[in-house]
Design an enzyme around this catalytic site. Sequence first.
Site, mmCIF file in Angstrom:
data_model
loop_
_atom_site.group_PDB
_atom_site.id
_atom_site.type_symbol
_atom_site.label_atom_id
_atom_site.label_comp_id
_atom_site.label_asym_id
_atom_site.label_seq_id
_atom_site.Cartn_x
_atom_site.Cartn_y
_atom_site.Cartn_z
ATOM 1 N N SER A 30 0.809 -1.215 0.000
ATOM 2 C CA SER A 30 0.000 0.000 0.000
ATOM 3 C C SER A 30 0.843 1.267 0.000
ATOM 4 O O SER A 30 0.318 2.373 -0.029
ATOM 5 C CB SER A 30 -0.925 0.005 1.227
ATOM 6 O OG SER A 30 -0.155 0.031 2.414
ATOM 7 N N THR B 213 -1.632 3.372 4.564
ATOM 8 C CA THR B 213 -0.665 4.462 4.479
ATOM 9 C C THR B 213 0.352 4.384 5.610
ATOM 10 O O THR B 213 -0.006 4.059 6.732
ATOM 11 C CB THR B 213 -1.415 5.807 4.635
ATOM 12 O OG1 THR B 213 -2.507 5.840 3.736
ATOM 13 C CG2 THR B 213 -0.493 6.981 4.402
ATOM 14 N N THR C 17 1.849 6.990 0.445
ATOM 15 C CA THR C 17 0.908 5.931 0.090
ATOM 16 C C THR C 17 0.771 5.835 -1.426
ATOM 17 O O THR C 17 1.104 6.779 -2.145
ATOM 18 C CB THR C 17 -0.482 6.211 0.703
ATOM 19 O OG1 THR C 17 -1.356 5.125 0.447
ATOM 20 C CG2 THR C 17 -1.090 7.478 0.121
ATOM 21 N N ARG D 27 -7.823 10.458 -8.494
ATOM 22 C CA ARG D 27 -8.254 10.520 -7.089
ATOM 23 C C ARG D 27 -7.080 10.862 -6.181
ATOM 24 O O ARG D 27 -5.976 10.343 -6.325
ATOM 25 C CB ARG D 27 -8.857 9.183 -6.677
ATOM 26 C CG ARG D 27 -9.309 9.121 -5.211
ATOM 27 C CD ARG D 27 -8.284 8.472 -4.316
ATOM 28 N NE ARG D 27 -8.811 8.227 -2.967
ATOM 29 C CZ ARG D 27 -8.081 7.809 -1.947
ATOM 30 N NH1 ARG D 27 -6.788 7.585 -2.101
ATOM 31 N NH2 ARG D 27 -8.631 7.610 -0.757
ATOM 32 N N VAL D 28 -7.325 11.755 -5.226
ATOM 33 C CA VAL D 28 -6.356 12.088 -4.194
ATOM 34 C C VAL D 28 -7.021 11.870 -2.848
ATOM 35 O O VAL D 28 -8.140 12.335 -2.626
ATOM 36 C CB VAL D 28 -5.885 13.556 -4.316
ATOM 37 C CG1 VAL D 28 -4.960 13.913 -3.158
ATOM 38 C CG2 VAL D 28 -5.182 13.781 -5.650
ATOM 39 N N GLY D 29 -6.351 11.155 -1.972
ATOM 40 C CA GLY D 29 -6.908 10.893 -0.653
ATOM 41 C C GLY D 29 -6.418 11.877 0.386
ATOM 42 O O GLY D 29 -5.980 12.983 0.066
ATOM 43 N N ASP D 30 -6.462 11.445 1.634
ATOM 44 C CA ASP D 30 -6.098 12.344 2.732
ATOM 45 C C ASP D 30 -4.598 12.516 2.898
ATOM 46 O O ASP D 30 -4.142 13.540 3.409
ATOM 47 C CB ASP D 30 -6.698 11.833 4.039
ATOM 48 C CG ASP D 30 -6.120 10.487 4.469
ATOM 49 O OD1 ASP D 30 -5.897 9.630 3.597
ATOM 50 O OD2 ASP D 30 -5.894 10.288 5.683
ATOM 51 N N THR E 232 -4.419 7.126 9.005
ATOM 52 C CA THR E 232 -4.380 6.066 8.017
ATOM 53 C C THR E 232 -5.772 5.473 7.893
ATOM 54 O O THR E 232 -6.550 5.500 8.841
ATOM 55 C CB THR E 232 -3.366 4.964 8.420
ATOM 56 O OG1 THR E 232 -3.310 3.963 7.404
ATOM 57 C CG2 THR E 232 -3.749 4.302 9.731
ATOM 58 N N GLY E 233 -6.098 4.977 6.710
ATOM 59 C CA GLY E 233 -7.416 4.373 6.531
ATOM 60 C C GLY E 233 -8.143 4.901 5.314
ATOM 61 O O GLY E 233 -7.520 5.231 4.305
ATOM 62 N N ASP E 234 -9.454 4.996 5.420
ATOM 63 C CA ASP E 234 -10.288 5.425 4.311
ATOM 64 C C ASP E 234 -10.186 6.941 4.139
ATOM 65 O O ASP E 234 -10.940 7.708 4.732
ATOM 66 C CB ASP E 234 -11.741 5.010 4.571
ATOM 67 C CG ASP E 234 -12.641 5.256 3.359
ATOM 68 O OD1 ASP E 234 -12.253 6.054 2.483
ATOM 69 O OD2 ASP E 234 -13.722 4.653 3.297
#
Length: 342
Positions: free
Chosen positions: A68, A202, A220, A230-233, A253-255
């Site tokens: 990941s 992450t 990550t 897409r860009v996450g946190d 870390t996570g969703d």
Amino acid sequence: LMVALLLPLALQLAGVAASPAALPVVVNTWAFRKAAETAWRVLQLGGSELDAVERGCGQCEIDQCDGSVGYGGSPDESGETTLDAMIMDGNTMEVGAVADLRHVKNAIGVARKVIEHTKHTLLVGESASLFAVRMGFPYEDLTTQKSLLMYSKWLNQNCQPNYWKNVVPDSSESCGPYKRPEKIIYKEELTISQRSIHNHDTIGMVVIGENGTVASGTSTNGAVHKIPGRVGDSPITGAGSYADSTAGGAAATGDGDIMMRFLPSYQAVEYMRMGTDPAVACQKVISRIQKYAPNFFGAVICANTTGSYGAACNKIPGFTQFHFMVSSPSLSQPTEKVVDCI
């Protein structure tokens, strides 16, 4: 004085383990031991807190931690692996971040160069890759046989699961290309949290130096089979991580699609600024997200400028405990810690 004396007792009664305070301290998400060892070694050799974060998270990029982090993991809908990373200096409040980075393996290294060589905070996509090449990073293919196999298997499963909703054809049954329907019929979406538990991990890291100086960072390759772009946190300041040498640091870390809406790392640091114990600060931000997304997958680590640390996670089926690493003078070596989810 009375408050200081009663706090440890109050924390015990609340079921929260108060960590011993000692500096320097390195805390990172998950049982990524080599990352913890690398960051700790950098500090022991006289490196800065930023150096420790960069090298520690960079170790996970090399090791492809859990698939990941780094190259060769989490292919998007087109089969490509892209990277997100950030690093923050809690002394100057400077941040360097990259998102949707393509063809460059050392994402957090590029993020560090954003601080050092630009007046910007966040660079994205192919333009971020071009910047990285200018900074001397090699332009490489991030695809591996493993990621190609993951992608092929996903295609053979009718592109299930994916991140689309309210489109035609029905994204729960077939692959795209998708488009919006003439009339949207909203239906209950199944949670994707359970599938995220083992493929969305992450690395987040917080480093507190001997003098209480704070740095933090993340790296990550994002959500598996994410929609391209897409860009996450992780690369977002205050979401993926946050550092402030007047208070402490935190990382999540996570969703990321859910967690970034609540800026959990920033919120945790602000709780610590008000004197909240790190473990309680972590719990409070998890509880805040729970009100809106009770089934989200996520965890937060926190550390304050005295060297106290803690973590918290949201309890869902298959994820009842969160493992994280701690390095400090009170421990003989980087040590794996476990916290029960709430």
